[in-house]
Structure formats: C-alpha cells, structure tokens
Write an enzyme that holds these catalytic residues in place. Sequence first.
Site, PDB file in Angstrom:
ATOM      1  N   ASP A 162       5.497  -3.406  11.204  1.00 14.83           N
ATOM      2  CA  ASP A 162       4.053  -3.134  11.322  1.00 14.83           C
ATOM      3  C   ASP A 162       3.578  -3.092  12.770  1.00 14.83           C
ATOM      4  O   ASP A 162       2.622  -2.375  13.103  1.00 14.83           O
ATOM      5  CB  ASP A 162       3.203  -4.125  10.499  1.00 14.83           C
ATOM      6  N   SER A 200       7.550  -5.111   7.094  1.00 10.26           N
ATOM      7  CA  SER A 200       7.183  -6.015   8.196  1.00 10.26           C
ATOM      8  C   SER A 200       7.886  -7.370   8.149  1.00 10.26           C
ATOM      9  O   SER A 200       7.247  -8.410   7.953  1.00 10.26           O
ATOM     10  CB  SER A 200       5.674  -6.184   8.199  1.00 10.26           C
ATOM     11  N   ARG A 250       0.824  -1.215   0.000  1.00 11.08           N
ATOM     12  CA  ARG A 250       0.000   0.000   0.000  1.00 11.08           C
ATOM     13  C   ARG A 250       0.851   1.254   0.000  1.00 11.08           C
ATOM     14  O   ARG A 250       1.919   1.283   0.624  1.00 11.08           O
ATOM     15  CB  ARG A 250      -0.873   0.036   1.261  1.00 11.08           C
TER      16      ARG A 250
HETATM   17  C1  GLC Z   1       6.279 -11.805  10.515  1.00 12.11           C
HETATM   18  C2  GLC Z   1       7.435 -10.814  10.418  1.00 12.11           C
HETATM   19  C3  GLC Z   1       7.261  -9.681  11.405  1.00 12.11           C
HETATM   20  C4  GLC Z   1       5.891  -9.055  11.251  1.00 12.11           C
HETATM   21  C5  GLC Z   1       4.797 -10.124  11.351  1.00 12.11           C
HETATM   22  C6  GLC Z   1       3.406  -9.556  11.142  1.00 12.11           C
HETATM   23  O1  GLC Z   1       6.334 -12.424  11.748  1.00 12.11           O
HETATM   24  O2  GLC Z   1       8.663 -11.482  10.639  1.00 12.11           O
HETATM   25  O3  GLC Z   1       8.271  -8.711  11.247  1.00 12.11           O
HETATM   26  O4  GLC Z   1       5.697  -8.069  12.229  1.00 12.11           O
HETATM   27  O5  GLC Z   1       5.032 -11.118  10.385  1.00 12.11           O
HETATM   28  O6  GLC Z   1       3.259  -8.978   9.895  1.00 12.11           O
END
Ligand code: GLC
Length: 459
Positions: free
Chosen positions: A192, A138, A77
């Site tokens: 995130d 993320s 996004r």
């Molecule tokens: C996975 C990623 C992490 C993220 C999570 C949720 O665990 O390694 O960094 O926060 O997914 O998206």
Amino acid sequence: MNEKRQKVEVATRELVLSNDQLERVSALLLQEFNEGLKRETNPIASVKMFPTFVRDVPNGTEAGKFLALDLGGTNFRVLLIELEGADFKMDNQIFSVPQHVMLGSGEQLFDHIADCLADFMHKRGLKDVKLPLGFTFSFPCRQEGLTRARLVQWTKGFACKGVEGHDVVELLRASIRKRQDVEIDVMAVVNDTTGTLMSCAHKNSECRVGVIVGTGTNACYMEEADNAELFEEDEFAHEPRQVIVNTEWGAFGDNGVLDFVRTDWDDEVNTYSLNKGRQLFEKMISGMYMGEMVRSIVADLTRKALLLDGKGSEKLFTPHCFQSAYVSWIESDAKGELAQTRKAMAEMDLSHADDDDLFSIQMICERISTRAAHLVSAAVATVLNKMRREKTVVGVDGSVYRYHPHFHDLMAKKIAELTRPEYRFELMLSEDGSGRGAALVAAVAVRQIRELRAKGLID
Ligand code: GLC
C-alpha cells in the site's frame, strides 16, 4: 490543574518524547535502514527494506481500463479504474473480511477474494473481458518480480495458515482458476505504501515517498539502485537507476533498540497482540493498537486508584474492548468540553467517571496520539535526511492520518523540526492511494511492455 489530575499527568509523563529522544530514534532508524539495505546484514536486520520492482512513476501516457484489488486493512476493496493520461474514473466496492477468514486458511482467504472479485465483475458486465489487474497486498513480502511476492510474515489482524513463504499472486490465480467464470491478467503486486507513492506521483511528479498511518504503519521511498543491494536488474533496466524500497519500518525495535522509549503499557499491548514480539514500532503508532494502548493505561491507573475512584468495568479490564475510534471521538472535544469523551466512557460502561477523570482521559489520549505522530515524524525525517533532496513530496494515507483531528498538523510541525532545513517537504494526502496506485503500477507495466514490443526488444 487540581491534585487529582496532576497525579495522572505525572504518572503518564514518560509518554511525552523530547526532540533529543526523537533524534535518537531517527539515528537508530537510519542504522536499521542501512543494515536492511546491505546484502550482508539484511538477513539479520529487523527493518527489511524490500526492493520492489517498481522503478518508474507514471508519465501521463498510460491509458485503458484496469482492475485493482486492495487487501491489508479491515476491509477488502475491488476497484475498476479508467485511465486517460492525467484523468481517471474510478468505481469501487468494499467487501468485509470476516474475522474467521482473517484467521482461517489461506485457501479460504483467497477464495473469498476471488468471490468478491467475480461478484464485482459480474455486476459490471465484465465477465467476458480479461483486464490487467494490480494487486495491493499490504504485508511484508519479498518481491521476486513485479508479479511475484512471497509473504514473509503476516502482520496486523491477519494470521491465515499456509500463506507465509508462498507467492500470494500464485494463490490468487489458483483461487480464480478454480471458479472458471472470470479471467484476469495480474500485472503487478504492490504494497500500500507503493500504491500511495504512485497515486500521488500521478498528480505531482515530485512525490518520492509513500507513508501509511492506518491499521498499520509503513513507508516506501525511491532509492538509488546501487544502495539497494538486494535489488536485481530486470528487463526494464534504464536510467536513472532507482527503485522503490518498501522499508517495513513497522518492525523497527523488534531487536530491542527502542526499549528506551517503550513503556510497561507498550509491553502489555504487545502481550495481548496476535504477533507478540513483532512490529513494535507499529504497535506504538498505528490505529490497530491505539485504543488498546489507552485501555491499558486507564486500566492500570484505575487499579492504582489514580482514576475512576479505583472502580473500572469488565470492558475496561478486557483486552481489545476500547475501540481506536473512541480516541478520535475523545480528541474531537474542543478544549474544556467533555461531550464526546463522556459518550466514549459510557460505551466502556464507565459512566461513573467524574469531570476530573474525563479530563485526565482526554490528556492520556492526546499523549498517545501525539507520541504516535511524533514517532512517525522522526521516521519520515530519517527518510528525508537520507534522500537529501531539495524538495520532496511525501504521499500519506491511512485512517489515522485521515480521520484523527490533529495528526496531520502534528506531523507537519514535527517533521519540520527534525529534518535538516535545506531539505524541504510537503505532505500530500493520497486520494484512494493504495488501490488506485496498484492500477497505476499495472498501467506503467502495460505501457513499458508496449514500448519494448514496439522497439522489437521483446515478443
Ligand atoms: C503493516 C504491513 C505493511 C503495510 C502497513 C500499512 O506494517 O506489514 O506491509 O504497509 O501495515 O498497511
């Protein structure tokens, strides 16, 4: 319950976790947290507890226009956010990331991101302005500054070559530079979970924890800077000495400590995954694996002739053919009803399922999502018991939490059972957390730089 359904109930009983088991999970996670936080044990810890460089939640004086990029789930996004103290306006666009890009080269991925960003900016007449940007990325990263994040390992559905070990902001800048048609000023890169915490803190200043239960699962929380031994003070050092720590709890269990609650079906899900042997806690919980978990169980019980009269379908016996969304369909059937369950089974070419099969499949789905909710709850309780605050707001986001019909209620109840009664908490749904949060981190950084300049402390 008749004999047929009873047999399935008995065969799947190990999916039901008692509070004793969940308390053991929580005690183990606390040990893993402490190992991750300590400089000496961090290199061998499974749960990495990465300090971020985010130390402040918004104070309400942030203002201006900010861009944000959000990469991490199934979609990508771009957002444009206008902040005016507590108010904000938001415009955003979703772009898909095709599978061949998720599994291609790093350059392809970042070129695709730059394409989407440029497309977004052109359409909004932002071609000739240089806006501050927050990047939500993320995946587990070692942060080396607010704008430097080195990817440690890909997780979830990504496996682009040439990115692990590199600074993702540098890769993004390189792809944007190549195009020469837009300019940006990257002010922050965040996970995130941090985005979620920040966006909830913007609305409720008691928020100190950010949790995601979506494609993956993870959490971050505000820790005392002294406890986060890997944290190094930067130019924004000030009191209180605290910092957001990204736990990366998805990797809990990668050293075998969760084997006492894992089942053969969990092993099967792990075997057919992109990152075998890693993210074992995540694989018991998050949306990316929930459908596959149900498929493994139904396939296994069909092979044992406990379901479907022993007759499956090609889809049932093919990994990844059971979408996680079917679990939500199935569980949205009211008690005693089968319409959505029947529809999901038809999609799986299993229309020959009789009512007993359908009720049994409902029970399996319910057990899987309840186990997921209870495991996340044990992890949230670990954080709350560790923080020892009288009242904490926990910001939560992610497709499973948002769209599963019972997930929130299951979590609220179980966290209350597993957290010491003196530490009260509230779960707060984050609205557009991960993207908006990155813009907020960028906004806080812009404000801090302005303040330091005004004091003559930096050029
Ligand atoms: C996975 C990623 C992490 C993220 C999570 C949720 O665990 O390694 O960094 O926060 O997914 O998206």
